[in-house]
Write a protein that holds these residues in place. Structure first.
Motif, short mmCIF file in Angstrom:
data_model
loop_
_atom_site.label_atom_id
_atom_site.label_comp_id
_atom_site.label_asym_id
_atom_site.label_seq_id
_atom_site.Cartn_x
_atom_site.Cartn_y
_atom_site.Cartn_z
N GLU A 1 6.25 32.50 43.30
CA GLU A 1 5.13 33.10 44.04
C GLU A 1 5.52 34.48 44.58
O GLU A 1 4.75 35.44 44.46
N ARG A 2 6.70 34.56 45.13
CA ARG A 2 7.19 35.85 45.65
C ARG A 2 7.30 36.87 44.52
O ARG A 2 6.94 38.04 44.68
N LYS B 1 3.71 38.05 43.49
CA LYS B 1 3.14 38.98 44.49
C LYS B 1 3.79 40.35 44.40
O LYS B 1 3.10 41.38 44.42
N ARG C 1 1.86 43.86 43.33
CA ARG C 1 1.87 45.02 44.24
C ARG C 1 2.49 46.23 43.57
O ARG C 1 1.95 47.33 43.60
N ALA D 1 -1.43 35.83 43.79
CA ALA D 1 -0.81 37.16 43.70
C ALA D 1 -1.87 38.27 43.67
O ALA D 1 -1.70 39.31 44.29
N LYS E 1 -4.60 38.39 45.07
CA LYS E 1 -5.18 38.59 46.41
C LYS E 1 -4.37 39.60 47.22
O LYS E 1 -4.82 40.05 48.28
N GLU E 2 -3.18 39.95 46.73
CA GLU E 2 -2.35 40.96 47.40
C GLU E 2 -3.00 42.34 47.36
O GLU E 2 -2.67 43.20 48.14
#
Length: 157
Positions: free
Chosen positions: A60-61, A64, A68, A98, A100-101
């Motif tokens: 997940e990290r 994201k 970005r 992700a 939604k970042e």
């Protein structure tokens, strides 16, 4: 890195910790790295479990950070971001999280400035060619087709 070298599990684990600490990685990249290091499947599994438990590896990290970075630096649209994450075997739930970042206002501002900047640089005299060049450029970067065609109608009436 000399890939013909053989590694103990501890050596490989240390290398992969550094690999993951340097920048976010996805499972596929780490698995490939272990495969390139000629690690046996049991060792690969053991090292991946260790990296997950110690938070070196977090899908997940990764997703994201990927979204970005590619949005901010390469100005990719959501379609391209989604495609590239799928190529890295990221599941759809994480892709949705992700994406939604990206702030909607930033997304549209980036799209508009990118489209207008590219439009200024297109030298074609033929209106149809101008439209095609702009559309190809924006679609390749993964911007949604409805946005692209609305913008083209706005810029090239």
């Amino acid at each position: 890195m000399n890939l013909s070298k053989t590694y103990t599990v501890d050596e490989a684990q240390k290398r992969l910790e550094q690999y993951c600490a340097y920048q976010e990685r996805c499972h596929k990249e780490v698995t490939q790295k272990l495969y390139d290091m000629k690690m046996i499947p049991e060792a690969r599994d053991q090292i991946i479990v260790h990296l997950l438990q110690h938070n070196f590896l977090n899908e997940e990290r990764f997703a994201k950070a990927f979204v970005r970075g590619k949005f901010r630096i390469k100005k990719w649209g959501k379609q391209r971001l989604q495609l590239e994450l799928k190529r890295k075997d990221i599941n759809n739930t994480l892709i949705t999280i992700a994406l939604k970042e990206i702030d909607d206002v930033d997304y549209y501002e980036t799209f508009n400035s990118l489209a207008e900047r590219k439009f200024e640089t297109i030298k074609a005299s033929n209106t149809q060619k101008k439209r095609k060049k702009l559309a190809d450029y924006l679609l390749y970067r993964g911007w949604e087709s409805h946005l692209v065609y609305d913008k083209i109608r706005e810029l090239i009436p």
